[in-house]
Each structure stands twice: as C-alpha cells, then as structure tokens.
Design a protein around this motif. Structure first.
Motif, PDB file in Angstrom:
ATOM      1  N   GLY A   1      -6.603  16.106  -8.574  1.00  0.00           N
ATOM      2  CA  GLY A   1      -5.845  15.761  -7.372  1.00  0.00           C
ATOM      3  C   GLY A   1      -5.732  14.280  -7.082  1.00  0.00           C
ATOM      4  N   THR A   2      -5.759  13.417  -8.120  1.00  0.00           N
ATOM      5  CA  THR A   2      -5.561  11.977  -7.928  1.00  0.00           C
ATOM      6  C   THR A   2      -4.282  11.720  -7.120  1.00  0.00           C
ATOM      7  OG1 THR A   2      -6.476  11.695 -10.155  1.00  0.00           O
ATOM      8  CG2 THR A   2      -5.418   9.757  -9.152  1.00  0.00           C
TER       9      THR A   2
ATOM     10  N   PRO B   1     -10.202   8.511 -13.920  1.00  0.00           N
ATOM     11  CA  PRO B   1     -11.495   8.793 -14.555  1.00  0.00           C
ATOM     12  C   PRO B   1     -11.704  10.296 -14.772  1.00  0.00           C
ATOM     13  CG  PRO B   1     -11.771   7.435 -12.566  1.00  0.00           C
ATOM     14  CD  PRO B   1     -10.335   7.857 -12.611  1.00  0.00           C
ATOM     15  N   ILE B   2     -12.269  10.648 -15.929  1.00  0.00           N
ATOM     16  CA  ILE B   2     -12.583  12.048 -16.254  1.00  0.00           C
ATOM     17  C   ILE B   2     -14.106  12.133 -16.377  1.00  0.00           C
ATOM     18  CG2 ILE B   2     -12.171  13.943 -17.880  1.00  0.00           C
ATOM     19  CD1 ILE B   2      -9.547  12.763 -16.817  1.00  0.00           C
ATOM     20  N   PRO B   3     -14.748  13.135 -15.754  1.00  0.00           N
ATOM     21  CA  PRO B   3     -16.218  13.232 -15.838  1.00  0.00           C
ATOM     22  C   PRO B   3     -16.712  13.322 -17.282  1.00  0.00           C
ATOM     23  CG  PRO B   3     -15.306  14.872 -14.314  1.00  0.00           C
ATOM     24  CD  PRO B   3     -14.137  14.208 -14.974  1.00  0.00           C
ATOM     25  N   GLU B   4     -17.816  12.647 -17.559  1.00  0.00           N
ATOM     26  CA  GLU B   4     -18.360  12.571 -18.921  1.00  0.00           C
ATOM     27  C   GLU B   4     -19.351  13.729 -19.125  1.00  0.00           C
ATOM     28  OE1 GLU B   4     -18.393  10.673 -22.630  1.00  0.00           O
ATOM     29  OE2 GLU B   4     -17.239   9.950 -20.918  1.00  0.00           O
ATOM     30  N   SER B   5     -18.887  14.970 -18.999  1.00  0.00           N
ATOM     31  CA  SER B   5     -19.763  16.131 -19.216  1.00  0.00           C
ATOM     32  C   SER B   5     -18.933  17.274 -19.781  1.00  0.00           C
ATOM     33  CB  SER B   5     -20.389  16.566 -17.886  1.00  0.00           C
ATOM     34  OG  SER B   5     -19.380  16.941 -16.978  1.00  0.00           O
ATOM     35  N   GLY B   6     -19.593  18.228 -20.464  1.00  0.00           N
ATOM     36  CA  GLY B   6     -18.876  19.370 -21.042  1.00  0.00           C
ATOM     37  C   GLY B   6     -17.694  18.904 -21.881  1.00  0.00           C
ATOM     38  N   LEU B   7     -16.525  19.548 -21.711  1.00  0.00           N
ATOM     39  CA  LEU B   7     -15.345  19.165 -22.479  1.00  0.00           C
ATOM     40  C   LEU B   7     -14.824  17.784 -22.109  1.00  0.00           C
ATOM     41  CD1 LEU B   7     -13.158  22.370 -22.907  1.00  0.00           C
ATOM     42  CD2 LEU B   7     -14.504  21.157 -24.609  1.00  0.00           C
ATOM     43  N   GLY B   8     -15.345  17.207 -21.010  1.00  0.00           N
ATOM     44  CA  GLY B   8     -14.976  15.842 -20.634  1.00  0.00           C
ATOM     45  C   GLY B   8     -15.319  14.843 -21.723  1.00  0.00           C
ATOM     46  N   LEU B   9     -16.384  15.112 -22.495  1.00  0.00           N
ATOM     47  CA  LEU B   9     -16.769  14.223 -23.601  1.00  0.00           C
ATOM     48  C   LEU B   9     -15.650  14.124 -24.631  1.00  0.00           C
ATOM     49  CD1 LEU B   9     -19.751  14.195 -22.586  1.00  0.00           C
ATOM     50  CD2 LEU B   9     -20.420  14.623 -24.925  1.00  0.00           C
TER      51      LEU B   9
ATOM     52  N   LEU C   1      -7.459   3.164 -19.095  1.00  0.00           N
ATOM     53  CA  LEU C   1      -8.401   4.191 -18.635  1.00  0.00           C
ATOM     54  C   LEU C   1      -9.015   3.848 -17.280  1.00  0.00           C
ATOM     55  CD1 LEU C   1     -10.199   4.906 -22.021  1.00  0.00           C
ATOM     56  CD2 LEU C   1      -8.197   6.022 -21.023  1.00  0.00           C
ATOM     57  N   ASP C   2      -9.662   4.860 -16.687  1.00  0.00           N
ATOM     58  CA  ASP C   2     -10.406   4.685 -15.427  1.00  0.00           C
ATOM     59  C   ASP C   2      -9.554   4.067 -14.325  1.00  0.00           C
ATOM     60  OD1 ASP C   2     -12.865   5.811 -16.144  1.00  0.00           O
ATOM     61  OD2 ASP C   2     -13.373   4.018 -17.306  1.00  0.00           O
ATOM     62  N   ALA C   3      -8.289   4.466 -14.283  1.00  0.00           N
ATOM     63  CA  ALA C   3      -7.372   3.903 -13.282  1.00  0.00           C
ATOM     64  C   ALA C   3      -7.537   4.634 -11.951  1.00  0.00           C
ATOM     65  CB  ALA C   3      -5.942   4.031 -13.786  1.00  0.00           C
ATOM     66  N   GLN C   4      -7.630   3.874 -10.889  1.00  0.00           N
ATOM     67  CA  GLN C   4      -7.691   4.481  -9.548  1.00  0.00           C
ATOM     68  C   GLN C   4      -6.272   4.711  -9.014  1.00  0.00           C
ATOM     69  OE1 GLN C   4     -10.521   5.581  -8.545  1.00  0.00           O
ATOM     70  NE2 GLN C   4     -11.804   4.471 -10.027  1.00  0.00           N
ATOM     71  N   ALA C   5      -5.330   3.895  -9.457  1.00  0.00           N
ATOM     72  CA  ALA C   5      -3.940   4.007  -9.005  1.00  0.00           C
ATOM     73  C   ALA C   5      -3.056   3.378 -10.080  1.00  0.00           C
ATOM     74  CB  ALA C   5      -3.759   3.274  -7.675  1.00  0.00           C
ATOM     75  N   ALA C   6      -1.754   3.699 -10.045  1.00  0.00           N
ATOM     76  CA  ALA C   6      -0.817   3.116 -11.008  1.00  0.00           C
ATOM     77  C   ALA C   6      -0.436   1.713 -10.573  1.00  0.00           C
ATOM     78  CB  ALA C   6       0.422   3.989 -11.118  1.00  0.00           C
ATOM     79  N   HIS C   7      -0.418   0.779 -11.540  1.00  0.00           N
ATOM     80  CA  HIS C   7       0.167  -0.539 -11.281  1.00  0.00           C
ATOM     81  C   HIS C   7       1.680  -0.389 -11.375  1.00  0.00           C
ATOM     82  CE1 HIS C   7      -3.779  -2.505 -12.944  1.00  0.00           C
ATOM     83  NE2 HIS C   7      -3.920  -2.035 -11.718  1.00  0.00           N
ATOM     84  N   PRO C   8       2.442  -1.400 -10.879  1.00  0.00           N
ATOM     85  CA  PRO C   8       3.906  -1.307 -10.999  1.00  0.00           C
ATOM     86  C   PRO C   8       4.316  -1.080 -12.464  1.00  0.00           C
ATOM     87  CG  PRO C   8       3.282  -3.175  -9.612  1.00  0.00           C
ATOM     88  CD  PRO C   8       2.008  -2.606 -10.166  1.00  0.00           C
ATOM     89  N   GLY C   9       5.244  -0.160 -12.683  1.00  0.00           N
ATOM     90  CA  GLY C   9       5.737   0.110 -14.033  1.00  0.00           C
ATOM     91  C   GLY C   9       4.881   1.079 -14.834  1.00  0.00           C
ATOM     92  N   GLU C  10       3.766   1.528 -14.296  1.00  0.00           N
ATOM     93  CA  GLU C  10       2.923   2.499 -15.008  1.00  0.00           C
ATOM     94  C   GLU C  10       3.196   3.914 -14.497  1.00  0.00           C
ATOM     95  OE1 GLU C  10      -1.157  -0.070 -15.975  1.00  0.00           O
ATOM     96  OE2 GLU C  10      -1.174   1.404 -14.369  1.00  0.00           O
TER      97      GLU C  10
END
Ligand code: TXA
Ligand code: MG
Length: 315
Positions: free
Chosen positions: A254-255, A294-302, A238-247
């Motif tokens: 728009g990540t 990361p997904i915002p922790e609000s509304g359906l984000g919960l 979770l909370d990944a800013q970018a993919a590591h190799p093999g992910e």
C-alpha cells in the motif's frame, strides 16, 4: 513462425512433445516461470536455446525430468540429494549434482562443467509434457539473457517471439520466481540462487545451514549470479519512499502514490508472483527509472530483494 497453443487444446501436449522430438524449441509453463525447453540430448536444439536467449555460452541450463528417479539418472545423488528430493520434488528446487557422463546429455547443457542442474517441476502441464516426450528437457527461463523472467505466455511472445517454435500457454506462473538452486557437489551444500523455495525450509530438512556462494562477480559459483542477470531496460532505484519527478513507483503493502503495488496486502508470496510481471509492465511503459519501495528481508523477500538488487546493479 511461433505457434501459440493453449494447454487446454486436446492434442496440445502431444504436439509440444512432437516439436521437442524434432529438435524444436517449446516455451512451457512451470510453477516458477516459463521455461524455454529443448531436448537436453540434442546439441543443436540446446544451441538454439543459447541463440534464442542471446545467453553467454558459459551459463549452464537446468534439465527437467518428471520424477526424482529419472532425474538421478543424469546426476549422481548423495544422501542429502535424496532427502531434498523426497521433501521438495516436484517443486521449485534445482539441485546441482555431479554429471553422469554416460547418460547422454549434450555437453552444451552444462556449459563445460562436470556438474548438471536438475529439477522436477510441480506444474501438471510441464509434467505431462515431460512424460509424453520421454526424455530430459533443458529449459532456462524463457527470457532474453539479462532480462527479467517470463511469467506469462505473452511475455515469451513479446520478447522471444519468432525464435521459439511453440508457446504452450497455461496462464500466469503461480510462484513467479525461479527455483532455488543448491549445489550438492561439494562437502557443504551451497546456495547458488535464492528462489521460490525458502532457504529455511531446505535447512530444516538438511539439519544444517547452507553455505552461501559469494555474489562476487570475479568468481561466481553460479554464472546466474552475475550481478546484472535480471536487469530490466529501465534504471532501478531501491528503497524508495516516494517517486522522484519522472520516475514510476513500484510499491509494496500500500505504498502511497505507487504506479503498481507488488502486494497491496503486504503478502510476500503475492509480491513474488507479481514481481516480474510488474517490472515488465513498468519497463514496457517506457519509464526511465523504476523506483521500488522497501521489501522486508524475510521469507520470499530475500529472493525478491536479490532479484531487485541485480536489476538495480550498474545501471
Ligand atoms: O525456475 C526455474 O529454475 C526456471 C524454470 C524454467 O525451471 N529455470 C531457470 O533456468 O531459471 P535458468 O537457466 O534461467 O537459471 C539456471 C540457473 C542459473 O543461475 C545457472 O547459472 C545455474 O542455474 N546453473 C545451471 N547449471 C549449473 C551448474 N552445473 N552449476 C552451477 N550453476 C548452474
Ligand atoms: Mg534465467
């Protein structure tokens, strides 16, 4: 042999209702996710649900009815239950109420609990089928136990094909997340599972806060809260800013570099609708690890984060 039937076939509803009457298993569309339905009064049919899902015997099922009056024949409604029904049924809300023992539900449906989970789905095909069948339909999400829920008929065929008698296909599920489950059997209404109906909306109608069931595995109020309930085969980070190799990377808003994006526009409703389908696709592609932005922790984000944390737990 599983029959794959389009809901637009002229006799589709009648055939699905007949299949339920014979004790069959029918995968049916609802506005949240596809359900694996059976006659909730028929022990054998209900047992077939557990067998098909490979679901642990202690995990009770939701019973579906076409309206609140028929639902409350199976569970004792208090004043707050009536208010929630007026506000949110039909829709993505499940209420756990004291079971009406004389109503004839299979004991297996409640997995031995003195309560029953009831829901009135908003999907027109589900509703037509419930009316044509004329009885209560037990329907967990139509996925093998511990796997992500099915939001298309194809997911059901891929994962439960052969174990279901009939799949009633009405295209992708609109909400894409399971219903919100609230326990009304105690003095304080308690959130058992966040879902397609935002908690804030429930609290506004009740005029008070919901208690939260601990997601503590040692003493789950709702067996569905078991941590790994929603796990795909792949590991989830979770909370990944970018993919590591093999992910592979599941993005949001728009990540950069995302393999798939839950909602390029950053819309949580769209993200919820895509969540399971995207996880299925990344899982099916054989990825070892799915990194999730990361997904915002609000509304359906919960609810989305709740599902993602379960998917990530212990893998
Ligand atoms: O959106 C949905 O709710 C879908 C569609 C098909 O209606 N159904 C669904 O069912 O997600 P299922 O069986 O996958 O999840 C039911 C949840 C589980 O977390 C279960 O433990 C909880 O409801 N539940 C059912 N009966 C209960 C009861 N008597 N007491 C506490 N929790 C209960
Ligand atoms: Mg489920």
């Amino acid at each position: 042999m599983t029959e794959h039937l389009s809901s637009t076939e002229p006799d589709a509803i009648a055939r699905a209702a007949e299949c339920l009457r014979r004790g069959g298993l029918v995968a049916l569309p609802t506005e949240t996710v596809y359900g694996l339905g059976a006659d909730a009064r028929d022990d054998r049919a209900v047992a077939r649900i557990y067998a098909a899902k490979g679901r642990p015997g202690f995990n009770p099922l939701i019973v579906h009815l076409p309206d609140a009056a028929r639902a409350f024949a199976y569970g004792q409604a208090n004043e707050e239950a009536r208010r929630l029904a007026d506000a949110f049924w039909p829709g993505p809300l499940t209420m756990v109420l004291p079971r009406v023992e004389a109503a004839g539900l299979s004991l297996l449906v409640s997995a031995g609990l003195p309560s029953v989970a009831l829901r009135v789905p908003a999907h027109p095909v589900a509703r037509d089928l419930l009316i044509a069948f004329g009885g209560p339909v037990a329907a967990p999400s139509a996925n093998p136990s511990g796997r992500i829920s099915a939001t298309t008929a194809q997911h059901v065929l891929d994962h439960l094909g052969g174990q279901v008698d009939l799949v009633l296909d009405d295209g992708p599920s609109a909400v894409g997340l399971e219903s919100t489950v609230v326990d009304l059997t105690g003095p304080v209404p308690t959130l058992l599972r966040p879902g397609g109906l935002p908690v804030e909306a429930l609290e506004a109608v009740l005029g008070r806060k919901l208690a939260r069931a601990g997601s503590d595995d040692a003493a789950p109020r709702s067996p569905g809260m078991l941590t790994q309930h929603y796990a795909p085969r792949a590991k989830v980070r979770l909370d990944a800013q970018a993919a590591h190799p093999g992910e592979v990377l599941l993005g949001f808003a728009g990540t950069p570099g995302a393999t798939l994006d839950l909602s390029p526009a950053g819309d949580l409703v769209e993200a919820a609708a895509n969540l399971f389908a995207h996880l299925h696709r990344l899982d099916a592609a054989g990825a070892e690890t799915i990194a999730v932005a990361p997904i915002p922790e609000s509304g359906l984000g919960l609810a989305i984060n709740d599902r993602l944390r379960r998917a990530a737990a212990g893998r």
